[in-house]
Design a protein around this motif. Structure first.
Motif, PDB file in Angstrom:
ATOM      1  N   ALA A 435       0.835  -1.215   0.000  1.00 27.87           N
ATOM      2  CA  ALA A 435       0.000   0.000   0.000  1.00 27.87           C
ATOM      3  C   ALA A 435       0.864   1.258   0.000  1.00 27.87           C
ATOM      4  N   ARG A 436       1.950   1.233   0.745  1.00 26.61           N
ATOM      5  CA  ARG A 436       2.808   2.429   0.842  1.00 26.61           C
ATOM      6  C   ARG A 436       3.525   2.695  -0.481  1.00 26.61           C
ATOM      7  N   VAL A 437       3.884   1.628  -1.194  1.00 28.41           N
ATOM      8  CA  VAL A 437       4.570   1.803  -2.485  1.00 28.41           C
ATOM      9  C   VAL A 437       3.596   2.399  -3.498  1.00 28.41           C
ATOM     10  N   LEU A 438       2.392   1.867  -3.553  1.00 25.92           N
ATOM     11  CA  LEU A 438       1.384   2.392  -4.489  1.00 25.92           C
ATOM     12  C   LEU A 438       1.049   3.842  -4.151  1.00 25.92           C
ATOM     13  N   ASP A 439       0.897   4.111  -2.871  1.00 32.00           N
ATOM     14  CA  ASP A 439       0.568   5.464  -2.415  1.00 32.00           C
ATOM     15  C   ASP A 439       1.665   6.451  -2.829  1.00 32.00           C
ATOM     16  N   ALA A 440       2.927   6.042  -2.635  1.00 40.94           N
ATOM     17  CA  ALA A 440       4.046   6.926  -2.997  1.00 40.94           C
ATOM     18  C   ALA A 440       4.029   7.214  -4.492  1.00 40.94           C
ATOM     19  N   SER A 441       3.740   6.187  -5.295  1.00 40.05           N
ATOM     20  CA  SER A 441       3.721   6.381  -6.745  1.00 40.05           C
ATOM     21  C   SER A 441       2.555   7.287  -7.160  1.00 40.05           C
ATOM     22  N   ILE A 442       1.384   7.049  -6.599  1.00 37.53           N
ATOM     23  CA  ILE A 442       0.207   7.852  -6.976  1.00 37.53           C
ATOM     24  C   ILE A 442       0.390   9.310  -6.558  1.00 37.53           C
ATOM     25  N   ARG A 443       1.011   9.516  -5.399  1.00 37.05           N
ATOM     26  CA  ARG A 443       1.197  10.899  -4.927  1.00 37.05           C
ATOM     27  C   ARG A 443       2.440  11.561  -5.522  1.00 37.05           C
ATOM     28  N   GLY A 444       3.232  10.825  -6.265  1.00 37.37           N
ATOM     29  CA  GLY A 444       4.430  11.391  -6.874  1.00 37.37           C
ATOM     30  C   GLY A 444       5.524  11.705  -5.865  1.00 37.37           C
ATOM     31  N   LEU A 445       5.601  10.888  -4.777  1.00 34.73           N
ATOM     32  CA  LEU A 445       6.650  11.098  -3.768  1.00 34.73           C
ATOM     33  C   LEU A 445       7.996  10.618  -4.316  1.00 34.73           C
ATOM     34  N   PRO A 446       9.096  11.178  -3.790  1.00 37.11           N
ATOM     35  CA  PRO A 446      10.407  10.661  -4.216  1.00 37.11           C
ATOM     36  C   PRO A 446      10.625   9.277  -3.625  1.00 37.11           C
ATOM     37  N   VAL A 447      11.452   8.479  -4.290  1.00 38.55           N
ATOM     38  CA  VAL A 447      11.684   7.118  -3.824  1.00 38.55           C
ATOM     39  C   VAL A 447      12.331   7.106  -2.431  1.00 38.55           C
ATOM     40  N   SER A 448      13.005   8.193  -2.071  1.00 40.49           N
ATOM     41  CA  SER A 448      13.642   8.264  -0.744  1.00 40.49           C
ATOM     42  C   SER A 448      12.604   8.155   0.375  1.00 40.49           C
ATOM     43  N   ALA A 449      11.341   8.464   0.076  1.00 37.23           N
ATOM     44  CA  ALA A 449      10.282   8.354   1.090  1.00 37.23           C
ATOM     45  C   ALA A 449      10.095   6.903   1.536  1.00 37.23           C
ATOM     46  N   LEU A 450      10.554   5.966   0.715  1.00 36.99           N
ATOM     47  CA  LEU A 450      10.377   4.540   1.039  1.00 36.99           C
ATOM     48  C   LEU A 450      11.675   3.872   1.479  1.00 36.99           C
TER      49      LEU A 450
END
Ligand code: SF4
Ligand code: SF4
Length: 458
Positions: A435-450
Motif C-alpha cells: 500500500a505504501r509503495v502504491l501510495d508513494a507512486s500515486i502521490r508522486g513522492l520521491p523514492v527516498s520516502a520509502l
C-alpha cells in the motif's frame, strides 16, 4: 513456553500430559474424517513445510500431523507428542498449496487446535504466557496504549543501552523477541471515518484497520485509504471494529474467534459497504473463512457467508477495479515477499506483482524459496523464538541476496520478522507494505520516502 535455544534439530518438549485415558477428540468439531482421508500420503507437501525443512521429522510434516489426527479420530489419547507436533505447526498453509489432492489442512489444523486448547492441560508458565498474549494482541486499544512506553523506550536511547548490554535475551527471551520485533514508532493521526472517492465513485468499501496493523503500522492504513480513494472508492472506516479473530482462530481459541467475528460482521453490516478491504494477509484469510467458523450459529451462519463473500485483499480489490489513478515513476528495485496467508491461504500472488509492475521505473525481483515461511506466523515467533529466528534469518538471507533496495510484503507480521532478522544479520534493506509503495507512486513522492533501511531505523 518453548526453550529459546530450541531450533537446532530438536523439537519442543513443553507440555504436560493429556486428559488421562480419554480419546484425543470430543464430539464438538473434531478434525473431519473425510478431510483426513483425502490425504494419500504422497509426500509432495514435505519440502514446502518449514518444520520438516528444519528438523526432517516425519511427525513435523503435514503428512505426519494428518496421521496423528487420524490416530486421534481412531480413539488414541491426546499424547504429549501429538500436542507437541500440532503446536510446532506454523499454520503457514504451504502444504495446502503444494498438495495435489486438495487436502484442506487449514481446516484440519484449526479444528485440531481447538480440541487441544479445550482438552489439554498446559504447564502454568506456558498457560500464563498464552493468556498474556491473548489479553493484549487482539485488543487495538490496549496495543495503542502500549505505544506510549514503547515509543519512550525507543526515542530516549534506552533501547540502544539495553541492546548493548546483551542482558535481555538472557533474562527474558520472550520479552527480547517482542522487543526485537517492535517497529520504530512514529506519530500518525487516527484514520478518518469516511473519505470520498477522487473523481467518479466506482465502489463503496469498508477498511479493516486491524490490531497490530492499526497500532504499529498506522501509516499503512493511511496509505490504503488514500490509494482506494484515488482509485475511485468511497472509503468507510467503521468505528469500534476490534479484532477479526484471526489470532484466536489460528491458535485454537475458537469461541473467542467467533465472538470477534460476530462483532466485526455487525460493525460492517451497519456501515453498508459493498466490499470489505483488508491489508493484513492473516486477517483477510480468516475473514474469508467466517462461513466455516460460524457454520453452526443459526443467527450468523448466513450473514457470515455474505460477509465473507465481500472480503478482498487490497491488491485483489485494486486489480478487480483496474487502475485509474496516474502512477508516477519510482526508480527502485523491489524484492516481493509472498506472505503465507496471502499466497497459500488466499491464492493471491499475481495481483501484488501486477500492481508493482504497473509502476514506471520499479523493478520486481523474486526471492528464492518463496513458499517457505519467514517464521512469523501470528504469535508462533513469540512462542518459538529459536526456530522462528532460524526461519527469519534464512528468509532475510534470501531477501538480501536479491540485491534489491526495498522489501515489499502485505503482512505486518512478516515486515516485523524480516526486519528483525535483517538487523541481526547486519544487512541493510528498506521495508514497505504494498500500500505504501502504491501510495508513494500515486502521490508522486520521491523514492527516498520509502528507502529508510530497516537496520538503521532502529
Ligand atoms: S501449515 Fe505450514 S508448518 Fe504446518 S504442516 Fe503445513 S506447511 Fe507445515
Ligand atoms: S497432504 Fe497432500 S501432498 Fe501431503 S502427503 Fe497428503 S496428499 Fe500428499
Amino acid at each position: 513456553m518453548v526453550d529459546a535455544t530450541w531450533g537446532t534439530g530438536e523439537a519442543p518438549r513443553d507440555v504436560l500430559g493429556p486428559v488421562a485415558g480419554e480419546p484425543a477428540f470430543d464430539e464438538h468439531r473434531p478434525p473431519r474424517r473425510e478431510l483426513v482421508d483425502d490425504c494419500v500420503h504422497c509426500g509432495f507437501c514435505l519440502t514446502t513445510c518449514p518444520t520438516y525443512v528444519l528438523w526432517g521429522e516425519e511427525m513435523d510434516s503435514p503428512r505426519g500431523r494428518i496421521y496423528l489426527m487420524k490416530q486421534g479420530l481412531d480413539g488414541e489419547p491426546m499424547s504429549d507428542a501429538m500436542v507437541q507436533h500440532m503446536d510446532a505447526c506454523l499454520g503457514c498453509m504451504a502444504c495446502v498449496t503444494a498438495c495435489p489432492s486438495g487436502v484442506r489442512y487449514d481446516r484440519l489444523i484449526e479444528d485440531t487446535r481447538a480440541q487441544v486448547e479445550r482438552r489439554h492441560h498446559r504447564p502454568p508458565r506456558q498457560r500464563l504466557l498464552r493468556e498474556a498474549i491473548f489479553a493484549l494482541f487482539p485488543y487495538p486499544r490496549r496495543l495503542r496504549l502500549l505505544r506510549v512506553p514503547l515509543r519512550a523506550y525507543q526515542v530516549t536511547g534506552l533501547q540502544r543501552l539495553v541492546a548493548r548490554s546483551g542482558l535481555l535475551p538472557r533474562l527474558a527471551p520472550t520479552l527480547a523477541t517482542l522487543e526485537s520485533l517492535a517497529p520504530p514508532l512514529t506519530r500518525v493521526p487516527r484514520p478518518p471515518r469516511r473519505v470520498r472517492a477522487r473523481g467518479p465513485r466506482r465502489a463503496v468499501v469498508g477498511v479493516l484497520t486491524g490490531c497490530v496493523q492499526g497500532a504499529f503500522f498506522p501509516d499503512v492504513n493511511a496509505a490504503t485509504i488514500r490509494v482506494l480513494a484515488a482509485e475511485g472508492c468511497d472509503v468507510v472506516v467503521p468505528p469500534g471494529q476490534g479484532c477479526c479473530g484471526a489470532l484466536s482462530g489460528h491458535n485454537g481459541r475458537d469461541e473467542e474467534a467467533r465472538g470477534f467475528a460476530r462483532r466485526l460482521i455487525d460493525r460492517f453490516e451497519r456501515a453498508g459497504v459493498e466490499r470489505v478491504v483488508v491489508n493484513a494477509a492473516g486477517c483477510g484469510s480468516s475473514m474469508k473463512e467466517y462461513a466455516d467458523l460460524l457454520r453452526d450459529d443459526p443467527r450468523y451462519a448466513e450473514r457470515a457467508a455474505a460477509f465473507a463473500a465481500k472480503v478482498r485483499d487490497l491488491s485483489e480489490m485494486l486489480v478487480e477495479l483496474g487502475p485509474v489513478a496516474r502512477r508516477h515513476p519510482l526508480p527502485v528495485t523491489v524484492a516481493y515477499h509472498d506472505a503465507c496467508h496471502l499466497a497459500h491461504a488466499q491464492g493471491i500472488r499475481a495481483q501484488p506483482r501486477a500492481l508493482l509492475d504497473g509502476i514506471p521505473g520499479l523493478e520486481v525481483r523474486e526471492i528464492a524459496d518463496p513458499e517457505i515461511c519467514c517464521g512469523s506466523a501470528g504469535i508462533w515467533n513469540v512462542l518459538n523464538p529459536g526456530p522462528a529466528a532460524e526461519l527469519g534469518d534464512r528468509k532475510a538471507k534470501d531477501v538480501l541476496a536479491t540485491g534489491a533496495q526495498l522489501l515489499v510484503t502485505a503482512n505486518p507480521g512478516c515486515l516485523m520478522q524480516v526486519a528483525a532478522s535483517v538487523q541481526r544479520l547486519g544487512g541493510e534493506i528498506a521495508l514497505a507494505h504494498t500500500a505504501r509503495v502504491l501510495d508513494a507512486s500515486i502521490r508522486g513522492l520521491p523514492v527516498s520516502a520509502l528507502l529508510q533501511p530497516a537496520s538503521s531505523s532502529r
